[in-house]
Design an enzyme around this catalytic site. Structure first.
Site, mmCIF file in Angstrom:
data_model
loop_
_atom_site.group_PDB
_atom_site.id
_atom_site.type_symbol
_atom_site.label_atom_id
_atom_site.label_comp_id
_atom_site.label_asym_id
_atom_site.label_seq_id
_atom_site.Cartn_x
_atom_site.Cartn_y
_atom_site.Cartn_z
ATOM 1 N N THR A 107 0.842 -1.203 0.000
ATOM 2 C CA THR A 107 0.000 0.000 0.000
ATOM 3 C C THR A 107 0.879 1.255 0.000
ATOM 4 O O THR A 107 1.975 1.232 0.561
ATOM 5 C CB THR A 107 -0.878 -0.020 1.268
ATOM 6 O OG1 THR A 107 -1.760 -1.135 1.165
ATOM 7 C CG2 THR A 107 -1.690 1.251 1.446
ATOM 8 N N GLY B 188 -1.092 -1.976 6.627
ATOM 9 C CA GLY B 188 -1.126 -3.151 7.492
ATOM 10 C C GLY B 188 -2.514 -3.752 7.515
ATOM 11 O O GLY B 188 -3.285 -3.611 6.558
ATOM 12 N N GLY C 27 -5.912 -3.866 7.828
ATOM 13 C CA GLY C 27 -6.894 -2.792 7.805
ATOM 14 C C GLY C 27 -8.026 -2.905 8.798
ATOM 15 O O GLY C 27 -8.497 -1.904 9.345
#
Ligand code: ASP
Length: 323
Positions: free
Chosen positions: A178, A230, A232
């Site tokens: 991400t 990480g 979520g």
């Protein structure tokens, strides 16, 4: 109460809120911190080189007075287009083998925010999030109807099969690349944004923390700007970024202390959970109103980069855990 004539009122409003596009050189201090996700156990030297080059451009723009919200968008667009991260072009697929993209952006000056979720054909989800923020009175647009709305606002689309680089879920079982950015500009304004293909092997229709304001992105002038990566579900449950900001605002905590405490709580909750204790982990990149950074993380391997008025761009993959 005395009523101001309309023209005067308009002038008064202008004086309080300069347009976001105007340049600003009020202060010397500026800062940008970005992440390229948290990729446990694997080294990504090409991502680090890319981040340093990208940050050099953003640094020059910030020095010239460009605004935090624009810098956040530009940084993330470049990362989405690079094909190196789990966002935009190289987004990972869900358990059925197709990509669903999430993104959000927030302007700390006004608390304006925009987000998109579960998007199938958007080239740059962060740009679409900005369009939602600037072009509608809403914060989040989802699914195919949301996609139609942001396309009508000018969002660019792609042919999914031809554009996205990865197609098979098994090729990227533990990919958490991400991307996100948090910026302080020379006006003293803060902004943040995040973009992702989501968590590996997610069920189609699942939306993570990245497009959720207060979990994936958060920015508030005078306090901090932050983006997370990480697991979520934990960032959502703990409203992690808003919790960090609240610890600073109401508890007087320093940014890094507040971030570490919040990540420790999430990790502890993950250890206690029934899913085997490997969850609740992640990382946060953040900058406060004075330009102090935090890159607190509870995963080994978080990719991050930073630069400010006094520091050249540097990127690294963090080896040790903060727990
Ligand atoms: N936080 C993202 C999500 O849960 C994934 C990630 O950062 O790796 O969708």
């Amino acid at each position: 109460m005395t009523r101001l004539p309309a023209a005067l009122l308009a002038l008064a409003t202008l004086a309080v809120a300069a347009p976001a596009s105007a340049h600003c050189l009020d202060q010397e201090n500026f800062a940008i911190i970005v992440h390229g996700g948290t990729s446990s156990g694997k080294a990504y030297p090409e991502r680090l080189g890319f981040i340093e080059n990208m940050l050099a451009k953003r640094r020059a723009e910030l020095m010239a007075g460009d605004r935090a919200i624009d810098i956040v968008e530009r940084a993330i667009v470049e990362m989405e287009d690079s094909g190196l991260f789990n966002a935009g072009r190289a987004a990972i697929t869900n358990s059925e083998g197709f990509v669903e993209l999430d993104a959000s952006i927030m302007d700390g000056r006004t608390l304006d925010a925009g987000a998109v979720a579960s998007q199938l054909t958007l080239k740059n989800p962060i740009r679409a999030a900005r369009l939602v923020m600037d072009g509608t009175r809403h914060v989040m647009m989802v699914g195919d109807r949301g996609e139609a709305a942001v396309i009508s606002l000018g969002a660019e689309t792609v042919e999914p099969g031809e554009y996205f680089l990865k197609a098979k879920p098994k090729e990227h079982p533990k990919e958490h690349g991400t991307v996100g950015a948090a910026v302080l500009d020379r006006c003293g304004d803060l902004a943040a944004g995040t973009s992702t293909g989501g968590y590996d092997s997610k069920i189609p229709g699942r939306v993570g923390d990245s497009p959720i304001i207060g979990a994936g992105s958060y920015a508030k002038n005078g306090v901090m700007a932050a983006s997370s990566t990480g697991h979520g579900e934990y960032f959502i449950r703990h409203t992690a970024l808003r919790t960090i900001a609240a610890r600073m605002e109401y508890g007087g905590a320093a940014l890094d202390t507040a971030a570490r405490k919040t990540l420790r709580e999430m990790r502890a909750a993950g250890r206690d959970a029934s899913d085997g204790g490997t969850d609740g982990r992640g990382g946060v990149i953040a900058v406060d109103a004075e330009g102090n950074f935090s890159f607190a993380h509870s995963y080994a391997g978080m990719i991050h980069g930073m630069t400010d008025h006094g520091t050249k761009p540097r990127a690294s993959q963090l080896g040790s855990k903060v727990e």
